[in-house]
Design a protein around this motif. Sequence first.
Motif, PDB file in Angstrom:
ATOM      1  N   PRO A   1      -5.428 -14.988   4.041  1.00 35.09           N
ATOM      2  CA  PRO A   1      -6.905 -14.297   4.526  1.00 35.09           C
ATOM      3  C   PRO A   1      -7.419 -12.683   4.208  1.00 35.09           C
ATOM      4  O   PRO A   1      -8.685 -12.666   3.932  1.00 35.09           O
ATOM      5  CB  PRO A   1      -7.258 -14.686   5.624  1.00 35.09           C
ATOM      6  CG  PRO A   1      -5.959 -15.023   6.001  1.00 35.09           C
ATOM      7  CD  PRO A   1      -5.207 -15.347   5.608  1.00 35.09           C
TER       8      PRO A   1
ATOM      9  N   THR B   1      -7.043 -12.310   0.311  1.00 36.86           N
ATOM     10  CA  THR B   1      -8.333 -12.734  -0.077  1.00 36.86           C
ATOM     11  C   THR B   1      -9.132 -11.568   0.203  1.00 36.86           C
ATOM     12  O   THR B   1     -10.318 -11.648  -1.203  1.00 36.86           O
ATOM     13  CB  THR B   1      -8.559 -14.097   0.350  1.00 36.86           C
ATOM     14  OG1 THR B   1      -7.144 -14.958   0.098  1.00 36.86           O
ATOM     15  CG2 THR B   1      -9.637 -14.986  -0.256  1.00 36.86           C
TER      16      THR B   1
ATOM     17  N   LYS C   1     -19.217 -19.355  -1.669  1.00 42.95           N
ATOM     18  CA  LYS C   1     -18.216 -19.791  -0.789  1.00 42.95           C
ATOM     19  C   LYS C   1     -17.034 -20.943  -1.588  1.00 42.95           C
ATOM     20  O   LYS C   1     -16.235 -21.041  -1.621  1.00 42.95           O
ATOM     21  CB  LYS C   1     -18.570 -20.275   0.758  1.00 42.95           C
ATOM     22  CG  LYS C   1     -19.230 -19.269   1.524  1.00 42.95           C
ATOM     23  CD  LYS C   1     -18.883 -19.734   3.192  1.00 42.95           C
ATOM     24  CE  LYS C   1     -18.960 -19.510   4.140  1.00 42.95           C
ATOM     25  NZ  LYS C   1     -19.865 -19.531   5.843  1.00 42.95           N
TER      26      LYS C   1
ATOM     27  N   PHE D   1     -13.796 -20.424  -2.576  1.00 46.34           N
ATOM     28  CA  PHE D   1     -12.604 -20.774  -1.898  1.00 46.34           C
ATOM     29  C   PHE D   1     -11.978 -22.870  -2.227  1.00 46.34           C
ATOM     30  O   PHE D   1     -10.945 -23.120  -2.590  1.00 46.34           O
ATOM     31  CB  PHE D   1     -12.864 -21.785  -0.452  1.00 46.34           C
ATOM     32  CG  PHE D   1     -13.403 -20.554   0.204  1.00 46.34           C
ATOM     33  CD1 PHE D   1     -11.978 -19.617   0.432  1.00 46.34           C
ATOM     34  CD2 PHE D   1     -13.443 -20.061   0.981  1.00 46.34           C
ATOM     35  CE1 PHE D   1     -12.111 -18.399   1.729  1.00 46.34           C
ATOM     36  CE2 PHE D   1     -14.344 -18.719   1.285  1.00 46.34           C
ATOM     37  CZ  PHE D   1     -12.807 -17.819   2.082  1.00 46.34           C
ATOM     38  N   ARG D   2     -13.752 -23.251  -3.132  1.00 49.01           N
ATOM     39  CA  ARG D   2     -12.929 -24.408  -3.978  1.00 49.01           C
ATOM     40  C   ARG D   2     -12.363 -24.521  -5.024  1.00 49.01           C
ATOM     41  O   ARG D   2     -11.569 -25.307  -6.029  1.00 49.01           O
ATOM     42  CB  ARG D   2     -14.251 -25.428  -3.950  1.00 49.01           C
ATOM     43  CG  ARG D   2     -14.131 -26.233  -4.688  1.00 49.01           C
ATOM     44  CD  ARG D   2     -15.191 -27.947  -4.536  1.00 49.01           C
ATOM     45  NE  ARG D   2     -15.658 -28.177  -3.549  1.00 49.01           N
ATOM     46  CZ  ARG D   2     -16.306 -28.756  -2.783  1.00 49.01           C
ATOM     47  NH1 ARG D   2     -16.970 -29.286  -3.416  1.00 49.01           N
ATOM     48  NH2 ARG D   2     -16.538 -29.040  -1.430  1.00 49.01           N
TER      49      ARG D   2
ATOM     50  N   PHE E   1      -9.619 -19.688  -5.091  1.00 48.62           N
ATOM     51  CA  PHE E   1      -8.654 -19.627  -4.129  1.00 48.62           C
ATOM     52  C   PHE E   1      -7.279 -20.888  -4.123  1.00 48.62           C
ATOM     53  O   PHE E   1      -6.326 -20.056  -4.483  1.00 48.62           O
ATOM     54  CB  PHE E   1      -9.718 -19.485  -2.482  1.00 48.62           C
ATOM     55  CG  PHE E   1      -8.452 -19.038  -2.028  1.00 48.62           C
ATOM     56  CD1 PHE E   1      -7.391 -18.610  -1.968  1.00 48.62           C
ATOM     57  CD2 PHE E   1      -7.245 -21.183  -1.212  1.00 48.62           C
ATOM     58  CE1 PHE E   1      -6.029 -18.635  -0.807  1.00 48.62           C
ATOM     59  CE2 PHE E   1      -6.562 -20.854   0.081  1.00 48.62           C
ATOM     60  CZ  PHE E   1      -6.055 -20.390   0.235  1.00 48.62           C
ATOM     61  N   ARG E   2      -8.388 -22.283  -4.513  1.00 48.27           N
ATOM     62  CA  ARG E   2      -7.053 -23.287  -5.156  1.00 48.27           C
ATOM     63  C   ARG E   2      -5.801 -23.261  -6.511  1.00 48.27           C
ATOM     64  O   ARG E   2      -5.138 -23.357  -6.129  1.00 48.27           O
ATOM     65  CB  ARG E   2      -7.813 -24.416  -5.751  1.00 48.27           C
ATOM     66  CG  ARG E   2      -6.732 -25.483  -5.720  1.00 48.27           C
ATOM     67  CD  ARG E   2      -7.824 -26.866  -5.743  1.00 48.27           C
ATOM     68  NE  ARG E   2      -6.957 -28.448  -5.858  1.00 48.27           N
ATOM     69  CZ  ARG E   2      -6.833 -29.453  -5.340  1.00 48.27           C
ATOM     70  NH1 ARG E   2      -8.836 -29.584  -5.156  1.00 48.27           N
ATOM     71  NH2 ARG E   2      -6.559 -29.772  -5.675  1.00 48.27           N
TER      72      ARG E   2
END
Length: 329
Positions: free
Chosen positions: A121, A124, A239, A243-244, A247-248
């Motif tokens: 976190p 990020t 978001k 994140f999908r 981040f992945r």
Amino acid sequence: MTTYVIRRILLMIPTLIGITILVFAISRLAPGDPIAMQMGLDQGIQSGQNQEAREAQLELYGLDKPEPVQYFIWLKNIVQLNFGQSFKHHRPVIDLIAERLPITLTLNLTAFTIIYLVALPLGTLSALRHNRFTDRAISVVLFILWSLPIMWVGQMLIGYFSNPDFFNWFPSSGISSNNSDKMSFLVWLKDRIWHLVLPVLCITFNGFTYLTKIVRASMLDNLRMDYVRTARAKGLAEKTVIFRHAFRNSIIPVITVLATLLPAMIAGSVIIEKLFSIPGMGLLAFEAITTRDYNVVMAVATISGVLNLAGLLLADICYAIADPRISYD
């Protein structure tokens, strides 16, 4: 995937044999006579009686044979999980490892979990606030933490948080109190956590600073990619984009670190265990090196090699899980 895993496990065998040859050679090239050290003899001046006793000890531990013969005997024994006898403790090495390894794993797995819970976190957030005050503040703090030596930090923590003249909040050594065997489970667990606070803090601060910078750099690279701009242009929620998608794809470098971080932490826990007098594998390895306890040194090095190879295999499997485009079929 199954075929790939089996092939990788088979390839570990010659790698491990190479590791054992290297460890055996280095241990034998180290100066000092382990038997003379254990018997408290002067290697330069020995009486006939002492010499006979030394030769009996050499025969007992198999050190009177040629070194190639010693290696093959040792290799045959470790296949049967027989690491021989410790010169210093006069006990089977496997028993010493069975006692010490859970302590080291508890210490390092706890620190490992905290490192990822903090770094993911934080890295990020730093990437999402790129070149803003939050990003710069995080970078400055991480730079300061990264530059602090672990030994110095450990001594400062003991000096302030285990010193009756200051805070005296935490114990300065060990992993449990003297009467821990008489405690109930909850009291024992609280006591164990209380003893692990300072050692875990020493291990984690360096690890999460390094991993946070990797997460930040990887997130910044992916946030600039065309697929992220396309996702935003399609009207996806921010978001979802972060994140999908971003981040992945940023996880791949983090998985690479995963393969080496835990084995490196276990190897590096020598300093922490020595500083806090924790009876783990690190302290065992330190004592074995200083006393030329060959069997213990080679056992610890072999286990470290197995952990490194297992970490690399685990990383490859995680690659395929994190990124569907990666396939080993």
